[in-house]
Design an enzyme around this catalytic site. Structure first.
Site, mmCIF file in Angstrom:
data_model
loop_
_atom_site.group_PDB
_atom_site.id
_atom_site.type_symbol
_atom_site.label_atom_id
_atom_site.label_comp_id
_atom_site.label_asym_id
_atom_site.label_seq_id
_atom_site.Cartn_x
_atom_site.Cartn_y
_atom_site.Cartn_z
ATOM 1 N N LYS A 1 -46.757 85.802 -18.262
ATOM 2 C CA LYS A 1 -47.598 86.869 -18.276
ATOM 3 C C LYS A 1 -46.726 87.980 -17.746
ATOM 4 O O LYS A 1 -46.531 89.194 -17.998
ATOM 5 C CB LYS A 1 -48.706 86.866 -17.533
ATOM 6 C CG LYS A 1 -49.645 85.804 -18.456
ATOM 7 C CD LYS A 1 -51.257 86.476 -18.272
ATOM 8 C CE LYS A 1 -52.188 85.303 -17.662
ATOM 9 N NZ LYS A 1 -53.340 85.820 -17.788
ATOM 10 N N THR B 1 -54.833 80.706 -14.464
ATOM 11 C CA THR B 1 -55.132 82.066 -15.459
ATOM 12 C C THR B 1 -55.873 82.876 -14.462
ATOM 13 O O THR B 1 -55.483 84.090 -14.495
ATOM 14 C CB THR B 1 -56.003 81.874 -16.604
ATOM 15 O OG1 THR B 1 -55.277 80.892 -17.591
ATOM 16 C CG2 THR B 1 -55.976 83.132 -17.286
ATOM 17 N N GLU C 1 -54.007 84.050 -11.542
ATOM 18 C CA GLU C 1 -52.869 84.990 -11.944
ATOM 19 C C GLU C 1 -53.383 86.357 -12.241
ATOM 20 O O GLU C 1 -52.680 87.351 -11.919
ATOM 21 C CB GLU C 1 -52.016 84.480 -12.774
ATOM 22 C CG GLU C 1 -51.102 83.326 -12.461
ATOM 23 C CD GLU C 1 -50.328 82.579 -13.572
ATOM 24 O OE1 GLU C 1 -49.749 83.388 -14.549
ATOM 25 O OE2 GLU C 1 -50.228 81.235 -13.588
ATOM 26 N N HIS D 1 -53.294 90.432 -10.045
ATOM 27 C CA HIS D 1 -52.853 91.952 -10.412
ATOM 28 C C HIS D 1 -53.911 92.918 -9.844
ATOM 29 O O HIS D 1 -53.848 94.150 -10.056
ATOM 30 C CB HIS D 1 -53.289 91.946 -11.844
ATOM 31 C CG HIS D 1 -52.250 91.213 -12.619
ATOM 32 N ND1 HIS D 1 -50.955 91.619 -12.957
ATOM 33 C CD2 HIS D 1 -52.011 89.907 -13.153
ATOM 34 C CE1 HIS D 1 -50.269 90.846 -13.708
ATOM 35 N NE2 HIS D 1 -50.846 89.853 -13.713
HETATM 36 P P1 NAD Z 1 -54.877 75.220 -15.167
HETATM 37 O O1 NAD Z 1 -54.816 75.750 -13.683
HETATM 38 O O2 NAD Z 1 -56.067 75.362 -15.793
HETATM 39 O O3 NAD Z 1 -54.066 74.173 -15.329
HETATM 40 C C1 NAD Z 1 -52.588 74.042 -14.971
HETATM 41 C C2 NAD Z 1 -52.232 72.621 -15.103
HETATM 42 O O4 NAD Z 1 -50.795 72.371 -14.559
HETATM 43 C C3 NAD Z 1 -52.910 71.435 -14.205
HETATM 44 O O5 NAD Z 1 -53.113 70.521 -15.031
HETATM 45 C C4 NAD Z 1 -51.978 71.113 -13.197
HETATM 46 O O6 NAD Z 1 -52.019 69.635 -12.963
HETATM 47 C C5 NAD Z 1 -50.846 71.331 -13.756
HETATM 48 N N1 NAD Z 1 -49.418 71.422 -12.884
HETATM 49 C C6 NAD Z 1 -49.733 72.343 -11.878
HETATM 50 N N2 NAD Z 1 -48.407 72.167 -10.996
HETATM 51 C C7 NAD Z 1 -47.731 71.185 -11.585
HETATM 52 C C8 NAD Z 1 -46.605 70.577 -11.334
HETATM 53 N N3 NAD Z 1 -45.806 70.900 -10.506
HETATM 54 N N4 NAD Z 1 -46.014 69.531 -12.436
HETATM 55 C C9 NAD Z 1 -46.889 69.361 -13.459
HETATM 56 N N5 NAD Z 1 -47.905 69.890 -13.946
HETATM 57 C C10 NAD Z 1 -48.405 70.967 -12.997
HETATM 58 O O7 NAD Z 1 -53.833 76.612 -15.950
HETATM 59 P P2 NAD Z 1 -54.400 77.629 -17.153
HETATM 60 O O8 NAD Z 1 -55.328 78.361 -16.583
HETATM 61 O O9 NAD Z 1 -54.479 76.492 -18.358
HETATM 62 O O10 NAD Z 1 -53.109 78.385 -17.335
HETATM 63 C C11 NAD Z 1 -51.857 77.936 -17.552
HETATM 64 C C12 NAD Z 1 -51.230 79.256 -17.733
HETATM 65 O O11 NAD Z 1 -51.139 79.775 -18.843
HETATM 66 C C13 NAD Z 1 -50.894 80.118 -16.703
HETATM 67 O O12 NAD Z 1 -49.630 80.670 -16.189
HETATM 68 C C14 NAD Z 1 -51.521 81.338 -17.298
HETATM 69 O O13 NAD Z 1 -50.941 82.604 -16.687
HETATM 70 C C15 NAD Z 1 -51.161 81.165 -18.650
HETATM 71 N N6 NAD Z 1 -51.962 81.992 -19.678
HETATM 72 C C16 NAD Z 1 -51.279 82.988 -20.441
HETATM 73 C C17 NAD Z 1 -51.848 83.509 -21.487
HETATM 74 C C18 NAD Z 1 -51.072 84.832 -22.240
HETATM 75 O O14 NAD Z 1 -51.884 85.117 -23.253
HETATM 76 N N7 NAD Z 1 -49.711 84.769 -22.267
HETATM 77 C C19 NAD Z 1 -53.539 83.728 -21.388
HETATM 78 C C20 NAD Z 1 -54.033 82.742 -20.357
HETATM 79 C C21 NAD Z 1 -53.184 82.121 -19.729
#
Ligand code: NAD
Length: 346
Positions: free
Chosen positions: A139, A206, A209, A213
């Site tokens: 992001k 998410t 993060e 902001h």
């Molecule tokens: P979440 O918190 O639900 O899950 C994160 C996962 O990563 C967990 O399974 C955790 O065990 C794993 N993890 C954490 N540290 C780790 C490591 N060192 N090694 C291996 N695995 C590890 O996350 P989420 O809410 O699904 O979000 C994931 C990403 O997607 C975020 O960075 C978020 O900003 C991004 N996102 C982007 C958009 C977009 O439109 N561009 C929209 C939503 C979310």
């Protein structure tokens, strides 16, 4: 220059190969990682063979059952508990990269906390000598700048890296790039998102993060917050996060694509963490002047029934497929969602 050998004949035109099955992995098995596994389940030409979370990984070159992975994660806390192919591991990503020899691409559904984490994961791939396609849904502009700085190393390593391939950045940025074509000059690109989720724990990274902001918060503050502190903050806001003028890489991507200056791009939105219904319709408005001198605005609005997960994971795999076509043609390095068309995964 990122292109080693670009074929120039008509035969080089990227074609879909419906009978192929592209083996992919998902790093991070939280909200988006699990949704990604579900998105892939009915696909004919792409399938999940590898997944990792913080505490373990699972690999099976013949395909993983998403329900088994999700059950293992929800009950024991890690996909490492999946009976066939699962393994608990401290360095789960590093071990998976070594083990999953058949995986051709990965969707990085990882938190980017700290803001340098994703770039450090990409370095792990480079250092392991791995070759293939990586896709992120990053992001922040400053996080994408770190990926762009890896351009030379990714190219040398033989990795095709697709960055900013979620919803925003991603789907909406790409839509803006297409919409811009009607104009001789772009005046503004305004992205407004509405996200509704039933509970914040399903998407911890998410939400953290997004909190980063808010005025008076930052990436490090949000990262250091305990789950209780996040819940207390959401109690104070009635579960709503209203965000404006966010540091979002849509600006950098549209600038790199030569569409407008990054200052002409604004991103904001509302996240309701207590209701799966979107608080507002996600849209992008592209305003410009046509060659005849008319000022107009194109608006692209996502269907309210589409979830954040659908709008992130769908594009991520569409870009993975596009990245694989590039990779097969010997085209490596970093590409943004605004410069390559995603390919539909059947
Ligand atoms: P979440 O918190 O639900 O899950 C994160 C996962 O990563 C967990 O399974 C955790 O065990 C794993 N993890 C954490 N540290 C780790 C490591 N060192 N090694 C291996 N695995 C590890 O996350 P989420 O809410 O699904 O979000 C994931 C990403 O997607 C975020 O960075 C978020 O900003 C991004 N996102 C982007 C958009 C977009 O439109 N561009 C929209 C939503 C979310």
């Amino acid at each position: 220059m990122r292109v080693a050998t670009v074929p120039t004949t008509a035969s080089s035109v990227v074609s879909s190969q419906p009978n192929e099955w592209i083996r992919v992995g998902v790093l991070g098995f939280g909200g988006l990682g699990q949704a990604a596994a579900r998105v892939l389940a009915p696909k004919q030409e792409m399938g999940l063979v590898a997944a990792a979370d913080r505490d373990g990984f699972v690999y099976n070159a013949n395909g993983l059952d998403p329900d088994q992975c999700i059950n293992a994660y929800r009950t024991g806390g890690s996909v490492g508990d999946v009976t066939a192919g699962g393994q608990r591991a401290e360095n789960s990503i590093g071990q998976l990269i070594q083990a999953a020899t058949a995986a051709e691409g990965y969707f990085l559904a990882l938190p980017n906390l700290p803001n340098t984490f994703m770039a450090s994961v990409v370095e792990q791939f480079i250092e392991a000598g791995w070759q293939g396609v990586l896709v992120d849904a990053l992001k922040r502009t400053s996080a994408m700048e770190q990926m762009l700085a890896l351009q030379g190393r990714l190219e040398e390593a033989g990795i095709t890296y697709m960055t900013g391939c979620g919803a925003t950045p991603g789907l909406l940025t790409a839509a803006a790039a297409v919409a811009a074509q009607s104009y001789a000059e772009i005046h503004s690109v305004k992205i407004t998102f509405g996200v509704g989720i039933a509970n914040w724990e399903a998407y911890r990274a998410t939400i953290r993060e997004d909190i980063a902001h808010m005025p008076d918060y930052g990436v490090e503050t949000a990262r250091a917050m305990t789950d209780e502190e996040v819940a207390a903050l959401l109690d104070r806001t009635n579960g709503i996060l209203a965000l404006e003028n966010m540091e979002h890489a849509d600006d950098l991507m549209l600038e790199l694509a030569g569409i407008c200056d990054r200052h002409q791009v604004t991103v904001g939105g509302v996240v309701d963490t207590r209701n799966p219904k979107k608080p507002l319709s996600t849209n992008v408005k592209v305003t410009g002047r046509t060659f005849e001198g008319k000022i107009s605005t194109h608006t692209f609005t996502l269907g309210d029934e589409t979830s954040m997960a659908a709008n992130v994971c769908g594009p991520a795999f569409g870009y993975l497929k596009a990245g694989r076509s590039l990779h097969r043609r010997g085209i490596y390095g970093v590409f943004t969602a605004a410069e390559v068309m995603p390919q539909f995964v059947r």
